[in-house]
Design a protein around this motif. Structure first.
Motif, PDB file in Angstrom:
ATOM      1  N   MET A 474       0.837  -1.194   0.000  1.00  0.00           N
ATOM      2  CA  MET A 474       0.000   0.000   0.000  1.00  0.00           C
ATOM      3  C   MET A 474       0.872   1.244   0.000  1.00  0.00           C
ATOM      4  N   ASN A 475       0.758   1.993  -1.073  1.00  0.00           N
ATOM      5  CA  ASN A 475       1.508   3.240  -1.209  1.00  0.00           C
ATOM      6  C   ASN A 475       3.005   3.024  -1.027  1.00  0.00           C
ATOM      7  N   GLY A 476       3.486   1.905  -1.558  1.00  0.00           N
ATOM      8  CA  GLY A 476       4.913   1.635  -1.533  1.00  0.00           C
ATOM      9  C   GLY A 476       5.413   0.977  -0.260  1.00  0.00           C
ATOM     10  N   VAL A 477       4.548   0.790   0.738  1.00  0.00           N
ATOM     11  CA  VAL A 477       4.938   0.138   1.990  1.00  0.00           C
ATOM     12  C   VAL A 477       4.346  -1.264   2.011  1.00  0.00           C
ATOM     13  N   LYS A 478       5.183  -2.262   2.330  1.00  0.00           N
ATOM     14  CA  LYS A 478       4.732  -3.650   2.318  1.00  0.00           C
ATOM     15  C   LYS A 478       4.405  -4.128   3.729  1.00  0.00           C
ATOM     16  N   TYR A 479       3.269  -4.816   3.826  1.00  0.00           N
ATOM     17  CA  TYR A 479       2.840  -5.411   5.083  1.00  0.00           C
ATOM     18  C   TYR A 479       2.584  -6.892   4.827  1.00  0.00           C
ATOM     19  N   PHE A 480       3.018  -7.740   5.747  1.00  0.00           N
ATOM     20  CA  PHE A 480       2.812  -9.179   5.578  1.00  0.00           C
ATOM     21  C   PHE A 480       1.424  -9.575   6.070  1.00  0.00           C
ATOM     22  N   CYS A 481       0.735 -10.349   5.232  1.00  0.00           N
ATOM     23  CA  CYS A 481      -0.609 -10.817   5.590  1.00  0.00           C
ATOM     24  C   CYS A 481      -0.581 -11.605   6.898  1.00  0.00           C
ATOM     25  N   SER A 482       0.470 -12.393   7.102  1.00  0.00           N
ATOM     26  CA  SER A 482       0.553 -13.223   8.307  1.00  0.00           C
ATOM     27  C   SER A 482       0.600 -12.381   9.573  1.00  0.00           C
ATOM     28  N   GLU A 483       1.209 -11.186   9.496  1.00  0.00           N
ATOM     29  CA  GLU A 483       1.258 -10.312  10.670  1.00  0.00           C
ATOM     30  C   GLU A 483      -0.144  -9.879  11.085  1.00  0.00           C
ATOM     31  N   VAL A 484      -0.943  -9.504  10.098  1.00  0.00           N
ATOM     32  CA  VAL A 484      -2.304  -9.055  10.387  1.00  0.00           C
ATOM     33  C   VAL A 484      -3.127 -10.227  10.927  1.00  0.00           C
ATOM     34  N   GLY A 495     -16.991 -14.842  18.797  1.00  0.00           N
ATOM     35  CA  GLY A 495     -17.715 -14.930  17.526  1.00  0.00           C
ATOM     36  C   GLY A 495     -16.842 -15.254  16.340  1.00  0.00           C
ATOM     37  N   VAL A 496     -15.502 -15.272  16.523  1.00  0.00           N
ATOM     38  CA  VAL A 496     -14.579 -15.584  15.431  1.00  0.00           C
ATOM     39  C   VAL A 496     -13.882 -16.900  15.748  1.00  0.00           C
ATOM     40  N   ALA A 497     -14.010 -17.881  14.854  1.00  0.00           N
ATOM     41  CA  ALA A 497     -13.406 -19.197  15.075  1.00  0.00           C
ATOM     42  C   ALA A 497     -11.890 -19.085  15.049  1.00  0.00           C
ATOM     43  N   PRO A 498     -11.195 -19.778  15.954  1.00  0.00           N
ATOM     44  CA  PRO A 498      -9.729 -19.720  15.965  1.00  0.00           C
ATOM     45  C   PRO A 498      -9.136 -20.346  14.712  1.00  0.00           C
ATOM     46  N   SER A 499      -8.005 -19.772  14.278  1.00  0.00           N
ATOM     47  CA  SER A 499      -7.251 -20.278  13.121  1.00  0.00           C
ATOM     48  C   SER A 499      -8.064 -20.271  11.837  1.00  0.00           C
ATOM     49  N   CYS A 500      -9.051 -19.388  11.761  1.00  0.00           N
ATOM     50  CA  CYS A 500      -9.870 -19.294  10.545  1.00  0.00           C
ATOM     51  C   CYS A 500     -10.017 -17.838  10.108  1.00  0.00           C
ATOM     52  N   THR A 501      -8.927 -17.099  10.168  1.00  0.00           N
ATOM     53  CA  THR A 501      -8.903 -15.724   9.678  1.00  0.00           C
ATOM     54  C   THR A 501      -7.865 -15.647   8.572  1.00  0.00           C
ATOM     55  N   VAL A 502      -8.247 -15.124   7.422  1.00  0.00           N
ATOM     56  CA  VAL A 502      -7.348 -15.066   6.271  1.00  0.00           C
ATOM     57  C   VAL A 502      -7.323 -13.645   5.734  1.00  0.00           C
ATOM     58  N   VAL A 503      -6.116 -13.140   5.509  1.00  0.00           N
ATOM     59  CA  VAL A 503      -5.910 -11.801   4.956  1.00  0.00           C
ATOM     60  C   VAL A 503      -5.267 -11.939   3.583  1.00  0.00           C
ATOM     61  N   PHE A 504      -5.766 -11.208   2.617  1.00  0.00           N
ATOM     62  CA  PHE A 504      -5.166 -11.260   1.283  1.00  0.00           C
ATOM     63  C   PHE A 504      -5.260  -9.891   0.613  1.00  0.00           C
ATOM     64  N   PRO A 505      -4.300  -9.564  -0.263  1.00  0.00           N
ATOM     65  CA  PRO A 505      -4.318  -8.264  -0.942  1.00  0.00           C
ATOM     66  C   PRO A 505      -5.353  -8.231  -2.052  1.00  0.00           C
ATOM     67  N   HIS A 506      -5.772  -7.032  -2.411  1.00  0.00           N
ATOM     68  CA  HIS A 506      -6.733  -6.849  -3.504  1.00  0.00           C
ATOM     69  C   HIS A 506      -6.533  -5.456  -4.082  1.00  0.00           C
TER      70      HIS A 506
END
Length: 967
Positions: A474-484, A495-506
């Protein structure tokens, strides 16, 4: 789930042979003439099986039986006999179909026992096995994937069961052979297949795809045996070990890491289906106990499931006498980065049940490297000592080499992040029928390009940072999906199941930069707009701490969408592909509609022109719909970052025509549109409205956390930290004088007394948790003493990298020297430059010093902070006043407990590093603590320990300490 052993189980001698044809797994009978073959010229892998057949060891398969789980055993001798017998049936089939040219056989079974049986049968028949993973439930994706495999493998024989064969019926090119219809061969005598060709191809392993884009990795005999030998030498395994596996044979973590590894040693191995363990994670320690398992494998997500279940909650296992885990010595973990917190907790739990040493062995490997190429053996102590959030991945096994290079292919020094590359005899040579992919996978000097970013520390330990492709740019700065993802997982949102959150770029159409999306699996089917809004707000808040931007979309998805590989991994690439194909549109629209309806029904509309102007300004800056936003919403929950707030405060002052500047302090102290507008009253003297308490995070039912400002007097630096502490209110204490017109404090005692009363007004009853950052540590110490003297319980007193005696550090600073110091802390000038400048400006007039800083500061940084000469001068006033107060301060008295956080010290104080800083300065707190003084190593330096780069490490340590202190 009940676990039992079949009658007769546990005998390890050779099984009685009879001439009966192929039977089920429980019947060990095979054709006896096949056992008479001697001096066979076998391939290397078959030689391993034949050699193991001379031992009494074998395989145990745990499966459902009579409403529970039971284990059946097959010796290596019986497996070898069965392989020869089955090979004759396959050869007979080939003789009956002479037109078939491909020797590839696609195995599709749903149990490890069937996959292992027919893997060896195909090898014994001279074929090349390729083990298919479980197919996805989506019919379209499944058809595409099967068609791709049939084309890639050149129309292979598909060996499966009658029950599973229906998944291939839509493909007219599929050559299906069910094992039930194989000819029962009694006439053929087993003959060893022809020796492997020059490339020694043994097996094809599928990688990166269950949706039609899979590549087939060519693994040869020598590579796999070198890998098994290297793993054994590295981890010191032997024939007395018992290996436990629950991963499918389609993954090298089973095929090489467990199955071939154990077989090459003549060691016992236990196999259980993944579905059993995922349904009941506590079956994992039960199996270790019952089968005396010493070596096993599990990825981080599963370890987290075991921790979250916790053995203490199981009445059957609560008594350590019921569970003996003393046999376990190596739990290999790979496939995803391991979290130190999970490793610490699992080690604590298992050691309570007899595990004697550190047993978690995080590693790194790929299909192309025959699973783990590196393993570590001192987890989690090594990573706790270094203050890391993620574990190291250890050092390479014999036969494997790693290097980290920059974009020019030059190896980087220890500690620097770069691109990870692998080499050695355990690395594959090519992808099957894909020369383009093979060429792209290797450097000119023959190193395999992993696509991961990593660093190698000064001790030679590998640390995986993230995948190059799994980043958000984003705007030249890289962030790792795994960190988020990890940040969201760690807050354990209801309300959020463990180990079932996925982040991906778009990248939205027409957008100037990438955005990112987050999908998660809700734990309840019957949800409300309120619960969805709560999850949406919290996920947005946590993720924006890391990325400084709200997610483009946050979408709850049903369980069927979370297809896992055999190793339990969720593919970000597949989620992104499905999102961009519109597969999640219905779920997205339904979720947003539910949240919108809730917010509309509970909206507090503006009640006057000022509120309407402020609301419209906030929505304009954040791209929100004004009709969804309440004037009572916390503006930080709407998505404002600390930098946005600067611009918002300046623009709001102009919009409302306020005579006095609207400072960040006002915004922080009144973090809603309504309270900001109510507080703006130009007729009041600033001293009349001064309140030291700033609400940084109002939510949560745990004990509030209080934190005292540094020398600048402001609490802005605590905003990133407050967003992580979502389960407890967070209050900052700001100095008087931050707002123009306010009087400065005359002493540290006056400051502490004022803060004491502010705390008691806000939180009348204890227990209390209070900390101070930098020079604010001494103020927090004084406040804690006042609370204790008042009869209150103080369970936590924190000193964030500051000693008790602050007068020698800042008591003699001139105004101009204080200006230079705060300019460094604000990022206007570098630290070494500030140390050079202080002597030059020490006795200069304020105007001269201001002009120098303003002329040398980065204009972009000044604009970012919305700082002009007046604003910077005011901050220097506060810091100088703090120094004058510190000049008269001498610490006395004591508190029962204290936690001191240690980072790299200021160069102006000492250049001797952390040890000298601890020994000569911080350790002096021992004279002011009567019971329990602890020191905690954190990452970063004095100036940036709470900044975006290091705050995640700090908050993790802090939260663990608060829990340990009973908070």
């Amino acid at each position: 789930m009940r676990l039992e052993t079949l009658d007769g189980y546990g005998t390890r001698g050779p099984e009685t042979q009879s001439p009966t044809a192929i039977k089920g797994l429980g019947d060990s009978s095979v054709g006896s003439p096949l056992q008479q073959q001697q001096d066979l010229n076998l391939s290397p892998l078959l030689s391993v099986l034949e050699k193991s057949a001379h031992t009494t060891a074998g395989l145990r398969f745990v499966s459902e039986r009579n409403g529970g789980l039971a284990a059946e055993r097959l010796t290596y001798a019986s497996l070898w006999s069965r392989a020869q017998n089955d090979a004759c049936s396959l050869i007979s089939l080939r003789l009956a179909q002479p037109t078939r040219g491909s020797s590839n056989v696609l195995l599709y079974f749903n149990t490890n026992s069937d996959n292992i049986r027919w893997f060896w049968a195909v090898l014994a028949a001279g074929g090349v096995p390729c083990i298919a993973p479980p197919f996805v439930s989506d019919a379209r994706l499944r058809r595409d994937h099967i068609a791709h495999l049939i084309h890639l493998l050149e129309n292979p024989t598909i060996l499966t069961t009658e029950a599973l064969s229906s998944v291939f019926e839509d493909d007219v090119n599929a050559s299906i052979q069910t094992i039930e219809s194989l000819p029962v061969e009694t006439e053929l005598t087993f003959k060893a297949p022809a020796p492997p060709t020059d490339d020694g191809l043994a097996v094809l392993m599928l990688t990166s795809g269950s949706t039609g884009n899979a590549k087939a990795v060519c693994l040869n005999h020598e590579q796999m045996l070198q890998a098994a030998a290297g793993k054994s030498a590295h981890s010191k395994t032997n024939s007395k070990d018992v290996f436990l596996n629950w991963i499918g044979l389609d993954h090298v973590a089973n095929l090489v890491e467990i199955h071939l590894h154990a077989m090459s040693l003549g060691a016992e191995q236990v196999h259980v289906q993944a579905s059993h363990l995922l349904a009941d994670p506590l079956l994992f320690p039960r199996l270790i106990n019952q089968h005396r398992v010493s070596v096993t494998f599990a990825p981080n997500f599963f370890l987290d499931l075991v921790v979250s279940q916790t053995l203490e909650k199981d009445p059957e296992l609560h008594n350590p006498a019921q569970l003996d885990l003393s046999s376990l010595r190596a739990l290999f973990s790979g496939g995803e980065t391991n979290v130190v917190k999970t490793a610490v907790e699992l080690t604590r739990i298992f050691q309570a049940y007899g595990t004697k040493t550190e047993f978690i062995c995080p590693g790194y490997g790929l299909t192309e490297s025959c699973a783990g190429l590196t393993w570590g053996f001192n987890c989690p102590s090594y990573d706790v000592k270094s203050g890391s959030e993620f574990t190291s991945a250890g050092a390479p096994i014999p036969g494997g080499f790693v290097r980290v290079v920059n974009h020019d292919g030059i190896q980087v020094p220890p500690g620097e992040i770069g691109d990870l590359q692998l080499s050695g005899p355990v690395i594959f040579k090519k992808y099957y029928r894909n020369p383009e992919a093979t060429k792209e996978a290797f450097t000119q000097d023959g190193w395999f390009i992993t696509g991961d970013q990593a660093r190698i520390d000064s001790n030679g330990q590998l640390h995986i940072v993230g995948r190059v492709k799994d980043t958000i740019n984003m705007n030249g700065v890289k962030y790792f999906c795994s960190e988020v993802e990890t940040a969201i997982e760690q807050i354990k949102l209801p309300g959020v199941a463990p180990s079932c959150t996925v982040v991906f770029p778009h990248r939205p159409q027409g957008a100037s930069t990438e955005e990112y999306c987050i999908v998660y699996k809700p734990t309840e089917d019957d949800v409300t707009g309120e619960s969805r809004a709560y999850i949406d707000d919290n996920i947005s808040r946590i993720s924006s701490v890391i990325t400084n931007k709200k997610p483009f979309r946050i979408i709850p998805l049903p369980e069927s969408s979370f297809y896992r590989s055999s190793l339990g991994k969720l593919s970000r690439a597949k989620f992104r592909k499905a999102f961009e194909a519109g597969d999640f549109q219905e779920a997205d629209e339904s979720n947003r509609s539910s949240i919108h309806a809730f917010r509309m029904a509970n909206r507090d509309a503006p009640s006057n022109p000022a509120e309407e102007s402020a609301l419209n300004l906030a929505c304009d800056m954040l791209g929100l719909q004004a009709e969804e936003v309440s004037v009572t919403d916390n503006i930080f929950h709407l998505g404002f970052s600390s930098l946005d707030i600067n611009a918002f405060a300046c623009r709001l002052q102009k919009a409302l025509g306020s005579k006095n500047a609207i400072t960040l302090t006002e915004v922080l102290r009144n973090p809603t549109i309504r309270s900001i507008c109510t507080d703006i009253d130009d007729s009041k003297h600033p001293d009349e409205s001064y309140d030291p308490v700033v609400v940084l995070q109002p939510n949560g039912d745990k004990t509030p956390f209080w934190i005292v400002h540094p020398a600048s007097g402001n609490v802005l630096v605590f905003i990133p930290l407050s967003r992580y502490l979502s389960d407890r209110p967070v209050y900052g204490l700001r100095a008087r004088g931050v707002r123009l017109g306010e009087r400065f404090f005359g002493s540290v005692d006056e400051m502490a007394t004022t803060y004491f009363h502010g705390i008691k007004r806000t939180q009348p009853e204890g227990p209390y948790a209070i900390a101070g950052y930098s020079l604010g540590s001494s103020v927090a110490f004084e406040v804690a003493k006042l609370l204790i003297a008042n009869g209150d319980e103080v369970r936590f007193v924190g000193a964030l990298d500051s000693p008790p005696d602050i007068a020698p550090l800042v008591g003699n600073l001139t105004w101009s020297a204080a200006l230079v110091m705060v300019s460094f802390f604000l990022g206007l000038i570098p630290e070494r430059y500030s140390n050079e400048v202080i002597p030059r400006l020490w006795n200069e007039a304020p105007d001269v010093a201001l002009e120098f800083i303003m002329s040398n500061a980065e204009p972009a940084r000044l604009e970012e902070l919305q700082l002009d000469r007046t604003g910077l001068s005011r901050i220097a006033d506060i810091a100088h006043n703090f120094g004058m107060a510190a000049r008269k301060y001498e610490p006395v008295g004591s508190v029962p407990t204290m936690d001191v956080f240690v980072v790299d010290p200021l160069l102006s104080v000492t250049e001797g590093g952390r040890k000298e800083w601890h020994d000569k300065f911080l350790y002096k707190w021992k004279d002011f603590v009567t019971q329990d003084l602890k020191f905690h190593q954190s990452s970063g330096s004095h100036a940036d320990m709470l900044g975006p780069k290091h705050v995640r490490v700090f908050q993790r340590i802090l939260q663990d300490i608060l829990v340990a202190r009973g908070l």
